[in-house]
Structure formats: structure tokens, C-alpha cells
Write a protein that holds these residues in place. Structure first.
Motif, PDB file in Angstrom:
ATOM      1  N   ASP A  36      -9.794   3.232  -8.997  1.00 53.74           N
ATOM      2  CA  ASP A  36      -8.639   2.887  -9.837  1.00 53.74           C
ATOM      3  C   ASP A  36      -7.508   2.303  -9.009  1.00 53.74           C
ATOM      4  N   TYR A  37      -7.282   2.865  -7.814  1.00 51.45           N
ATOM      5  CA  TYR A  37      -6.156   2.383  -7.016  1.00 51.45           C
ATOM      6  C   TYR A  37      -6.386   0.969  -6.488  1.00 51.45           C
ATOM      7  N   PHE A  38      -7.583   0.666  -6.031  1.00 52.89           N
ATOM      8  CA  PHE A  38      -7.856  -0.681  -5.532  1.00 52.89           C
ATOM      9  C   PHE A  38      -7.869  -1.691  -6.682  1.00 52.89           C
ATOM     10  N   THR A  39      -8.292  -1.262  -7.853  1.00 49.90           N
ATOM     11  CA  THR A  39      -8.214  -2.131  -9.030  1.00 49.90           C
ATOM     12  C   THR A  39      -6.760  -2.449  -9.341  1.00 49.90           C
ATOM     13  N   TYR A  40      -5.902  -1.434  -9.234  1.00 47.12           N
ATOM     14  CA  TYR A  40      -4.466  -1.636  -9.440  1.00 47.12           C
ATOM     15  C   TYR A  40      -3.911  -2.624  -8.416  1.00 47.12           C
ATOM     16  N   LEU A  41      -4.318  -2.502  -7.143  1.00 42.74           N
ATOM     17  CA  LEU A  41      -3.827  -3.398  -6.095  1.00 42.74           C
ATOM     18  C   LEU A  41      -4.237  -4.845  -6.365  1.00 42.74           C
ATOM     19  N   ARG A  42      -5.459  -5.051  -6.835  1.00 41.82           N
ATOM     20  CA  ARG A  42      -5.898  -6.422  -7.128  1.00 41.82           C
ATOM     21  C   ARG A  42      -5.092  -7.026  -8.281  1.00 41.82           C
ATOM     22  N   ILE A  48       0.839  -1.201   0.000  1.00 33.88           N
ATOM     23  CA  ILE A  48       0.000   0.000   0.000  1.00 33.88           C
ATOM     24  C   ILE A  48       0.869   1.245   0.000  1.00 33.88           C
ATOM     25  N   ASP A  49       0.638   2.117  -0.949  1.00 35.30           N
ATOM     26  CA  ASP A  49       1.317   3.411  -1.026  1.00 35.30           C
ATOM     27  C   ASP A  49       0.400   4.448  -0.366  1.00 35.30           C
ATOM     28  N   GLU A  50       0.849   5.012   0.753  1.00 39.04           N
ATOM     29  CA  GLU A  50      -0.001   5.939   1.500  1.00 39.04           C
ATOM     30  C   GLU A  50      -0.391   7.155   0.666  1.00 39.04           C
ATOM     31  N   GLY A  51       0.507   7.611  -0.198  1.00 39.25           N
ATOM     32  CA  GLY A  51       0.196   8.760  -1.037  1.00 39.25           C
ATOM     33  C   GLY A  51      -0.905   8.451  -2.032  1.00 39.25           C
ATOM     34  N   CYS A  52      -0.783   7.312  -2.723  1.00 42.42           N
ATOM     35  CA  CYS A  52      -1.806   6.916  -3.697  1.00 42.42           C
ATOM     36  C   CYS A  52      -3.139   6.659  -3.008  1.00 42.42           C
ATOM     37  N   LEU A  53      -3.078   6.046  -1.831  1.00 44.67           N
ATOM     38  CA  LEU A  53      -4.310   5.772  -1.101  1.00 44.67           C
ATOM     39  C   LEU A  53      -4.955   7.072  -0.628  1.00 44.67           C
ATOM     40  N   SER A  54      -4.145   8.036  -0.222  1.00 38.42           N
ATOM     41  CA  SER A  54      -4.704   9.315   0.230  1.00 38.42           C
ATOM     42  C   SER A  54      -5.397  10.036  -0.921  1.00 38.42           C
ATOM     43  N   ALA A  77      -2.026  -6.179  -9.017  1.00 42.36           N
ATOM     44  CA  ALA A  77      -0.686  -6.427  -8.467  1.00 42.36           C
ATOM     45  C   ALA A  77      -0.685  -7.713  -7.650  1.00 42.36           C
ATOM     46  N   ARG A  78      -1.745  -7.934  -6.877  1.00 38.27           N
ATOM     47  CA  ARG A  78      -1.845  -9.165  -6.076  1.00 38.27           C
ATOM     48  C   ARG A  78      -1.893 -10.396  -6.982  1.00 38.27           C
ATOM     49  N   LYS A  79      -2.621 -10.286  -8.087  1.00 36.00           N
ATOM     50  CA  LYS A  79      -2.718 -11.403  -9.028  1.00 36.00           C
ATOM     51  C   LYS A  79      -1.355 -11.720  -9.618  1.00 36.00           C
ATOM     52  N   ARG A  80      -0.585 -10.691  -9.946  1.00 38.74           N
ATOM     53  CA  ARG A  80       0.758 -10.922 -10.481  1.00 38.74           C
ATOM     54  C   ARG A  80       1.653 -11.573  -9.437  1.00 38.74           C
ATOM     55  N   MET A  81       1.517 -11.096  -8.190  1.00 39.46           N
ATOM     56  CA  MET A  81       2.336 -11.668  -7.107  1.00 39.46           C
ATOM     57  C   MET A  81       2.042 -13.145  -6.927  1.00 39.46           C
ATOM     58  N   ASN A  82       0.779 -13.542  -7.050  1.00 34.33           N
ATOM     59  CA  ASN A  82       0.408 -14.944  -6.873  1.00 34.33           C
ATOM     60  C   ASN A  82       1.023 -15.847  -7.932  1.00 34.33           C
ATOM     61  N   GLU A  83       1.440 -15.232  -9.054  1.00 35.20           N
ATOM     62  CA  GLU A  83       2.024 -16.026 -10.124  1.00 35.20           C
ATOM     63  C   GLU A  83       3.539 -16.089 -10.023  1.00 35.20           C
ATOM     64  N   PHE A  84       4.117 -15.375  -9.045  1.00 37.76           N
ATOM     65  CA  PHE A  84       5.562 -15.414  -8.871  1.00 37.76           C
ATOM     66  C   PHE A  84       5.990 -16.762  -8.279  1.00 37.76           C
ATOM     67  N   TYR A  85       7.148 -17.254  -8.686  1.00 37.61           N
ATOM     68  CA  TYR A  85       7.745 -18.462  -8.088  1.00 37.61           C
ATOM     69  C   TYR A  85       8.852 -18.006  -7.158  1.00 37.61           C
ATOM     70  N   LEU A  86       8.513 -17.849  -5.883  1.00 40.69           N
ATOM     71  CA  LEU A  86       9.461 -17.341  -4.907  1.00 40.69           C
ATOM     72  C   LEU A  86       9.834 -18.408  -3.884  1.00 40.69           C
TER      73      LEU A  86
END
Length: 317
Positions: A300-306, A167-173, A308-317
């Protein structure tokens, strides 16, 4: 509108640069389109008054008749040089008013009806802009201004971030402030499902929503109140910690109704049904809570976060 007729721009290859060719008050004129969102031209008062204000913003830019134009560099009583004329045009485009000898030189007048004299053929210079284009520009300026304000903020960044990464506090604000503006406009309160909300009470429901979706590191009221005051509103007088805390105390007996997912199942993908009405105060508040959460969820910001979360779930870490 009887005297507003649209039509092709004509056979000239450069005509599209002039906007859309139309007939206004029986005369040819051009209006903004997707390719030319803002334009200037000389029109009669009748043509200007025929421009549909639900689609276009109109500003009148004119020089009094008694002010003749002198040659470059020459100055005479009641005249202005070409160089001065160019300067006045630039000022006029910026919406400023220039005074020469107590008489208005160039004036950016607000849109509206123009008083027509006996000579209805007199031409006025006007700037016409698509309302959609103006909104986009205002939105860009708004976000740029808030970003600039954050970048120029004095003092080091807080070591105790209120929200979990990423979460970016600036974008969320920015997102938070847009939602406040959407509900309140220029009023000090908004009405939702039969309940009148003032800003502190509205922000309390946002606090409950953030707690419910688990994005904050702490559920304490003080850090959230400080975040709203300093980062969202950027106004120390419009929002106080004391008032926020007093409002929160009034909600203490029903706080879990909003924050505990087991007590009330709420799907923020949807708004309350169109016929959602209740004379029960708690149910009114729950409808409002869902409405507020829905607007954050679909921002728009929460759509972006979702995404980003989807991309993270596809990472092999």
C-alpha cells in the motif's frame, strides 16, 4: 455443514440489526454479516459448536448457575447485584477473568467444543465476530500502536534522515514490518526458492533492494542496520549491527548481482515464474530478491508513493 442453513432474516423491519438469520443445530440463530460484524446472543452448546470457525470467531461468556442475581445494591452470599453483573459483562467483553470467592464469575473462554451435560437446552451467552472484521480491527490497532510509539518516542528526531524525501521513515517502517511478518510469521526463519533465510540475511536483501531503487541517501550498512533495529523492529535484542555486518561480509563478492541493474535485469512488477527452481545458490537468492522486491513494490505504501510521484509530474513548477 448439514446443520448450518442460511436464509432470509424474515419480515421484521429491525431483523437486519440482528445479523443473518440461520438455523444452527435445528434452532434459529443469527450470525454476523457486513452490517452487523459482531453480535452477542444466547445459544445452546449444539448451536455454538455448529458455528463454522473458518468464518467466525466465537467466545463464550457465561455466569455459573449457582450465582443468582440479587436486586440492585443488594448483596447476599452466592449472589451478585445488577450493578456488579453489568461490571462483569464489561470485563468479560474485554476478555478478562473475574474471580469471586475462588470461583470464576465471568469467563471469556476460547472458542472450541463445549462439553454438553444431560440438559442440551441450556443457553450460553456468546460473542460472535466475523474473522474479516477482527483482522481489520487488529490491523488498525497495530498501525495505531506503531504510530503512537513513534509520536511518543523520546528525544529529538534524527537530523540525518536515511531516506530521500518524500519517503516517510515511519510509514516505510510499518510497511517493512508487515512484510517481515508476512514472510516469517512467528518463526525465526523463512524459506524462499530453496534457501533458508534468517532475519539478518533477509534484511540485507531489503537493503540491496532499497539501494537498487535509489531511495536511500547513503549505501552504508550501519545507518540501515540502526534503522531496522530502532524503527522497524523496535527491539534491540532481535537485531544487532554486528550480526548484520557479518552477514553482509559473506555477500560482498556477490553484492553487485543485486544492486547493479546492468548485471541482472529484474522486474519487480512480477514474481518469479511459478516453476522457478534452481540448484544454483546465487539464482535462488536472486529469485528470493525479486520476490521480496515484488512485495514492497505492491504494498500500500509503495502504491501511494507511485501515485504521489504521478501527481508531482503533473505540477507546473
Amino acid at each position: 455443514m448439514a446443520n448450518f442453513i442460511g436464509g432470509p432474516a424474515g419480515g421484521l423491519s429491525h431483523s437486519r440489526l440482528l445479523g443473518t438469520k440461520v438455523t444452527l443445530a435445528g434452532r434459529t440463530a443469527f450470525l454476523p454479516n457486513d452490517n452487523v460484524p459482531i453480535l452477542m446472543q444466547r445459544l445452546t452448546a449444539g448451536q455454538i459448536n455448529a458455528i463454522p470457525r473458518d468464518r467466525f470467531a466465537v467466545s463464550l461468556i457465561d455466569v455459573p448457575i449457582r450465582m443468582a442475581v440479587a436486586g440492585t445494591g443488594k448483596k447476599r452470599i452466592g449472589t451478585i447485584s445488577v450493578r456488579e453483573m453489568q461490571q462483569l459483562r464489561r470485563l468479560a467483553r474485554g476478555g478478562k477473568i473475574v474471580q469471586r470467592g475462588g470461583a470464576t464469575g465471568f469467563v471469556m473462554k476460547p472458542s472450541g467444543t463445549i462439553n454438553v451435560g444431560k440438559d442440551g437446552t441450556k443457553l450460553y451467552t456468546v460473542a460472535i465476530a466475523s474473522l474479516g472484521e477482527l483482522k481489520e480491527q487488529i490491523d488498525e490497532l497495530y498501525h495505531s500502536n506503531r504510530e503512537l510509539s513513534r509520536n511518543n518516542a523520546s528525544g529529538p528526531p534524527s537530523e540525518n534522515a536515511l531516506f530521500y524525501e518524500p519517503i516517510d521513515e515511519g510509514c516505510l517502517s510499518d510497511c517493512f514490518m508487515e512484510i517481515i511478518a508476512g514472510y516469517f510469521g512467528d518463526s525465526d526463519k523463512c524459506k524462499l526458492y530453496g534457501h533458508d533465510f534468517k532475519l539478518h540475511e533477509f534484511c540485507l536483501l531489503v537493503h540491496y533492494y532499497f539501494r537498487r531503487i535509489g531511495i536511500m541517501k547513503t549505501n552504508a550498512r550501519q545507518p540501515f542496520s540502526e534503522y531496522v533495529r530502532k524503527s522497524v523492529l523496535k527491539d534491540e535484542t532481535a537485531f544487532t549491527d554486528k550480526t548484520f555486518n557479518n552477514v553482509a561480509k559473506l555477500y560482498e563478492d556477490k553484492e553487485k548481482e543485486f544492486t547493479d541493474k546492468k548485471l541482472n535485469e529484474i522486474n519487480f512488477d512480477f514474481l518469479p515464474s511459478k516453476d522457478a527452481k534452481s540448484n544454483k545458490p546465487l539464482q535462488q537468492l536472486l529469485y528470493a530478491f525479486q520476490d521480496i522486491g515484488y512485495n514492497f513494490h505492491n504494498s500500500d505504501y509503495f502504491t501511494y508513493l507511485r501515485k504521489a510521484r504521478k501527481r508531482m509530474n503533473e505540477f507546473y513548477l
